[in-house]
Scaffold this motif. Sequence first.
Motif, PDB file in Angstrom:
ATOM      1  N   LEU A 113       0.828  -1.209   0.000  1.00 19.99           N
ATOM      2  CA  LEU A 113       0.000   0.000   0.000  1.00 19.99           C
ATOM      3  C   LEU A 113       0.860   1.256   0.000  1.00 19.99           C
ATOM      4  CD1 LEU A 113      -2.899  -0.775   2.517  1.00 19.99           C
ATOM      5  CD2 LEU A 113      -3.019  -0.696   0.030  1.00 19.99           C
ATOM      6  N   ASN A 114       1.951   1.213   0.773  1.00 16.31           N
ATOM      7  CA  ASN A 114       2.851   2.370   0.835  1.00 16.31           C
ATOM      8  C   ASN A 114       3.404   2.708  -0.544  1.00 16.31           C
ATOM      9  OD1 ASN A 114       2.429   2.409   3.556  1.00 16.31           O
ATOM     10  ND2 ASN A 114       4.414   1.554   4.116  1.00 16.31           N
ATOM     11  N   GLY A 115       3.718   1.672  -1.300  1.00 11.21           N
ATOM     12  CA  GLY A 115       4.258   1.894  -2.637  1.00 11.21           C
ATOM     13  C   GLY A 115       3.291   2.653  -3.519  1.00 11.21           C
ATOM     14  N   TYR A 116       2.017   2.259  -3.453  1.00 10.33           N
ATOM     15  CA  TYR A 116       1.001   2.937  -4.259  1.00 10.33           C
ATOM     16  C   TYR A 116       0.802   4.382  -3.802  1.00 10.33           C
ATOM     17  CZ  TYR A 116      -0.326  -1.566  -6.301  1.00 10.33           C
ATOM     18  OH  TYR A 116      -0.328  -2.753  -6.976  1.00 10.33           O
ATOM     19  N   LEU A 117       0.708   4.568  -2.480  1.00 10.27           N
ATOM     20  CA  LEU A 117       0.501   5.912  -1.946  1.00 10.27           C
ATOM     21  C   LEU A 117       1.689   6.819  -2.264  1.00 10.27           C
ATOM     22  CD1 LEU A 117      -1.125   5.407   1.578  1.00 10.27           C
ATOM     23  CD2 LEU A 117      -2.048   6.742  -0.314  1.00 10.27           C
ATOM     24  N   ALA A 118       2.890   6.296  -2.053  1.00  7.75           N
ATOM     25  CA  ALA A 118       4.096   7.092  -2.291  1.00  7.75           C
ATOM     26  C   ALA A 118       4.230   7.466  -3.763  1.00  7.75           C
ATOM     27  CB  ALA A 118       5.329   6.327  -1.823  1.00  7.75           C
ATOM     28  N   SER A 119       3.792   6.582  -4.661  1.00  9.60           N
ATOM     29  CA  SER A 119       3.888   6.872  -6.091  1.00  9.60           C
ATOM     30  C   SER A 119       3.049   8.083  -6.473  1.00  9.60           C
ATOM     31  CB  SER A 119       3.458   5.656  -6.910  1.00  9.60           C
ATOM     32  OG  SER A 119       2.072   5.387  -6.726  1.00  9.60           O
ATOM     33  N   VAL A 120       1.987   8.356  -5.669  1.00 10.52           N
ATOM     34  CA  VAL A 120       1.131   9.513  -5.922  1.00 10.52           C
ATOM     35  C   VAL A 120       1.643  10.734  -5.154  1.00 10.52           C
ATOM     36  CG1 VAL A 120      -1.186  10.479  -5.694  1.00 10.52           C
ATOM     37  CG2 VAL A 120      -0.880   8.081  -6.366  1.00 10.52           C
ATOM     38  N   LEU A 121       1.793  10.575  -3.831  1.00 13.09           N
ATOM     39  CA  LEU A 121       2.173  11.706  -2.991  1.00 13.09           C
ATOM     40  C   LEU A 121       3.568  12.221  -3.294  1.00 13.09           C
ATOM     41  CD1 LEU A 121       0.758  10.558   0.473  1.00 13.09           C
ATOM     42  CD2 LEU A 121      -0.268  12.136  -1.148  1.00 13.09           C
ATOM     43  N   PHE A 122       4.490  11.307  -3.635  1.00 10.90           N
ATOM     44  CA  PHE A 122       5.873  11.708  -3.883  1.00 10.90           C
ATOM     45  C   PHE A 122       6.239  11.643  -5.362  1.00 10.90           C
ATOM     46  CE2 PHE A 122       5.817  10.506   0.576  1.00 10.90           C
ATOM     47  CZ  PHE A 122       6.461  11.584   1.147  1.00 10.90           C
ATOM     48  N   HIS A 123       5.224  11.711  -6.209  1.00  6.92           N
ATOM     49  CA  HIS A 123       5.479  11.763  -7.649  1.00  6.92           C
ATOM     50  C   HIS A 123       6.272  13.027  -7.978  1.00  6.92           C
ATOM     51  CE1 HIS A 123       4.914  11.369 -11.939  1.00  6.92           C
ATOM     52  NE2 HIS A 123       4.420  12.595 -11.983  1.00  6.92           N
ATOM     53  N   ASP A 124       7.328  12.869  -8.739  1.00  8.18           N
ATOM     54  CA  ASP A 124       8.205  13.987  -9.068  1.00  8.18           C
ATOM     55  C   ASP A 124       7.526  14.914 -10.075  1.00  8.18           C
ATOM     56  OD1 ASP A 124      10.298  15.704  -9.486  1.00  8.18           O
ATOM     57  OD2 ASP A 124      11.520  14.286 -10.630  1.00  8.18           O
ATOM     58  N   VAL A 125       7.324  16.169  -9.693  1.00  5.12           N
ATOM     59  CA  VAL A 125       6.680  17.131 -10.588  1.00  5.12           C
ATOM     60  C   VAL A 125       7.677  18.131 -11.165  1.00  5.12           C
ATOM     61  CG1 VAL A 125       4.451  16.943  -9.434  1.00  5.12           C
ATOM     62  CG2 VAL A 125       6.105  18.635  -8.626  1.00  5.12           C
ATOM     63  N   ALA A 148      -3.960   8.394  10.773  1.00  9.47           N
ATOM     64  CA  ALA A 148      -2.693   9.081  11.051  1.00  9.47           C
ATOM     65  C   ALA A 148      -2.479   9.267  12.538  1.00  9.47           C
ATOM     66  CB  ALA A 148      -2.672  10.433  10.336  1.00  9.47           C
ATOM     67  N   SER A 149      -3.569   9.452  13.290  1.00 11.42           N
ATOM     68  CA  SER A 149      -3.433   9.658  14.740  1.00 11.42           C
ATOM     69  C   SER A 149      -2.926   8.395  15.431  1.00 11.42           C
ATOM     70  CB  SER A 149      -4.788  10.071  15.338  1.00 11.42           C
ATOM     71  OG  SER A 149      -5.704   8.994  15.372  1.00 11.42           O
ATOM     72  N   PHE A 150      -3.304   7.223  14.932  1.00 13.37           N
ATOM     73  CA  PHE A 150      -2.834   5.977  15.529  1.00 13.37           C
ATOM     74  C   PHE A 150      -1.360   5.710  15.214  1.00 13.37           C
ATOM     75  CE2 PHE A 150      -7.427   4.326  15.250  1.00 13.37           C
ATOM     76  CZ  PHE A 150      -7.680   4.691  16.559  1.00 13.37           C
ATOM     77  N   GLY A 151      -0.905   6.185  14.073  1.00  7.57           N
ATOM     78  CA  GLY A 151       0.477   5.933  13.662  1.00  7.57           C
ATOM     79  C   GLY A 151       1.408   7.063  14.023  1.00  7.57           C
ATOM     80  N   GLY A 152       1.473   8.086  13.155  1.00  6.63           N
ATOM     81  CA  GLY A 152       2.386   9.203  13.374  1.00  6.63           C
ATOM     82  C   GLY A 152       2.123   9.969  14.651  1.00  6.63           C
ATOM     83  N   ILE A 168       3.688  -0.297   8.646  1.00  3.82           N
ATOM     84  CA  ILE A 168       2.420   0.219   9.159  1.00  3.82           C
ATOM     85  C   ILE A 168       2.580   1.672   9.601  1.00  3.82           C
ATOM     86  CG2 ILE A 168       0.693  -0.040  10.985  1.00  3.82           C
ATOM     87  CD1 ILE A 168       1.150  -3.026  10.908  1.00  3.82           C
ATOM     88  N   LEU A 169       3.706   1.982  10.249  1.00  4.50           N
ATOM     89  CA  LEU A 169       3.959   3.362  10.661  1.00  4.50           C
ATOM     90  C   LEU A 169       4.152   4.269   9.458  1.00  4.50           C
ATOM     91  CD1 LEU A 169       6.357   2.866  13.699  1.00  4.50           C
ATOM     92  CD2 LEU A 169       3.923   3.363  13.734  1.00  4.50           C
ATOM     93  N   ASP A 170       4.864   3.780   8.444  1.00  9.45           N
ATOM     94  CA  ASP A 170       5.049   4.571   7.228  1.00  9.45           C
ATOM     95  C   ASP A 170       3.711   4.833   6.553  1.00  9.45           C
ATOM     96  OD1 ASP A 170       7.755   4.598   7.651  1.00  9.45           O
ATOM     97  OD2 ASP A 170       8.198   2.965   6.260  1.00  9.45           O
ATOM     98  N   PHE A 171       2.832   3.842   6.604  1.00  6.62           N
ATOM     99  CA  PHE A 171       1.505   3.976   6.015  1.00  6.62           C
ATOM    100  C   PHE A 171       0.732   5.117   6.673  1.00  6.62           C
ATOM    101  CE2 PHE A 171      -3.046   2.675   6.130  1.00  6.62           C
ATOM    102  CZ  PHE A 171      -3.318   2.751   4.773  1.00  6.62           C
ATOM    103  N   SER A 172       0.776   5.181   8.002  1.00  9.95           N
ATOM    104  CA  SER A 172       0.042   6.230   8.715  1.00  9.95           C
ATOM    105  C   SER A 172       0.634   7.604   8.425  1.00  9.95           C
ATOM    106  CB  SER A 172       0.050   5.961  10.218  1.00  9.95           C
ATOM    107  OG  SER A 172       1.341   6.139  10.754  1.00  9.95           O
ATOM    108  N   ASP A 173       1.969   7.682   8.256  1.00 16.77           N
ATOM    109  CA  ASP A 173       2.598   8.957   7.936  1.00 16.77           C
ATOM    110  C   ASP A 173       2.181   9.444   6.545  1.00 16.77           C
ATOM    111  OD1 ASP A 173       3.877   9.086  10.346  1.00 16.77           O
ATOM    112  OD2 ASP A 173       5.754   8.242   9.624  1.00 16.77           O
ATOM    113  N   LEU A 174       2.057   8.506   5.613  1.00 18.16           N
ATOM    114  CA  LEU A 174       1.607   8.859   4.274  1.00 18.16           C
ATOM    115  C   LEU A 174       0.168   9.377   4.307  1.00 18.16           C
ATOM    116  CD1 LEU A 174       3.130   5.907   2.214  1.00 18.16           C
ATOM    117  CD2 LEU A 174       3.751   8.320   2.027  1.00 18.16           C
ATOM    118  N   LEU A 175      -0.655   8.773   5.165  1.00 16.91           N
ATOM    119  CA  LEU A 175      -2.034   9.228   5.288  1.00 16.91           C
ATOM    120  C   LEU A 175      -2.087  10.648   5.850  1.00 16.91           C
ATOM    121  CD1 LEU A 175      -3.958   6.079   6.602  1.00 16.91           C
ATOM    122  CD2 LEU A 175      -3.622   6.866   4.267  1.00 16.91           C
ATOM    123  N   LEU A 176      -1.176  10.962   6.780  1.00 18.47           N
ATOM    124  CA  LEU A 176      -1.125  12.320   7.328  1.00 18.47           C
ATOM    125  C   LEU A 176      -0.852  13.332   6.220  1.00 18.47           C
ATOM    126  CD1 LEU A 176       0.497  13.484  10.604  1.00 18.47           C
ATOM    127  CD2 LEU A 176       1.029  14.683   8.507  1.00 18.47           C
TER     128      LEU A 176
END
Length: 505
Positions: free
Chosen positions: A35-47, A202-206, A456-464
């Motif tokens: 899941l992190n891979g998919y989220l990161a590909s969007v949030l951290f897509h190089d613009v 995000a509150s449960f993780g980060g 799991i922690l990285d996942f919550s940070d991405l959600l934040l």
Amino acid sequence: MKRLLGLSLLLLLPAGVAFGEAEVAPDVDAFFGLLNGYLASVLFHDVMPGEAAVPFIVAWLVVGAIYLTCRFGFINVRMMGHAFNIIRGKYQSAEDKGEVSPFQALSAALSATVGLGNIAGVAIAVSIGGPGATFWMIVAGFFGMTAKFTEVTLAQMYREFRPDGRVMGGAMEYLSKGFAEKGMATTGRMLALLFAVLCVCASFGGGNAFQVSQALGAVQNEIPFFSTYPWVFGVFMAGAVGLVIIGGIRRIAQAAEAIVPTMVLIYLSACLWIILSHASELPGAFVMIISEAFAPTAVAGGVIGVIVQGFKRAAFSSEAGIGSAAIAHSAASVRYPIRQGFVALYEPFIDTIIICTMTALVIVLTGVYNAPEHHALVEASKGAALTAVAFGSVISWFPIILSVSVVLFAYSTMISWSYYGERCWTYVFGERYSMVYRIIFLMFIVLASLVSAGNILDFSDLLLLAMAFPNLLALYLLQGKVAFALKEYLARLRSGELDREVEPR
């Protein structure tokens, strides 16, 4: 709801957890890694074309903050003095409605943003981006002040008082109600629900597990007992957090009002001691910071690379544009919504421009950021350890002060993020289930001291970070309403009407 609670407990208790070190089941951790891979590909897509990478989410936050600053005529410079008068209580009146004072709301919001990112993240930013990253971090924090002003003003405008007297406010409210005013009610409700779900996770993780694990790591270096019995630390922290969060925002605000000034004073005093001990090198450090901001000596991507490092640190540290702090500020007792927006200007100013800059100066002056013997810490992104080395290079027992600061920063972050998550949980499930959330939150504290779950922690940070997407859409859409309220307020201030409202009769 019982089924929901049962499912939550199952998710919290993966196979193998006992009263000692444990690992999350590999298949669960691997699932979140996917899941992190998919989220990161969007949030951290190089613009940004070229060698330097500019993540989409960083550009989204920074461009929005710069635009709003220009839109409101650099309100972050013009109204700092007036904001201070509001904080000290000059404009308090019987017409004020809310649960906490403006200063308490600011303290609660600061307790969430002033955290381990100020210690660990800054060290990594300087190590990767060089001293010049400090300059761009300050610039980003400066513009972030206006983003915070805008979201807090909207939170005050669209908040509602529930039958029990509690305030429900934040991006959930101005997304749903603001979009409805524009004829996009369905879109607004969907975005509000998305924001609420992202915030809860995000509150449960980060806002919880990450804070516990980092604080535990710092304490274990000084108290070996917690290395053998980490669950004791988890139980202790859960008890300390529970004593505060069970009482709601009033108790949280009271605790933050006492903790935040204390922890900031302790940390900044240690930083100031280190800076003064290198006083003769201070002019050279400032010259280096400014010169390398525009002509970095060894940064991947050149000037763009160092700008990205500074902007990224500021965006992650102050949470300006994320929408989280607006939840705390919505509970403030003020007569005019714009008034609490002014108070919020101080949040990125204190968090990023002051505290992050002090940390950066410590890292630069002590030279640990480019010392070959500390290269492994930089490669492993162990920013807190790098800062501890900088502290210890001046006085051997200074790392103890850092450990105390880490625990205080983590504790304050948890109590405020518990309120953010609880308000969003309540928005989705209703007021009567708020205690369910608090119990789950406390369970996470204990489990975080036992379980290793990096993905799991990285996942919550991405959600934040993902919270910034729906939140900034609302800021763009509703900026006109803020501009109108600002114009009206400033006219009343210049005419002396606001001062006459609080004059004794």
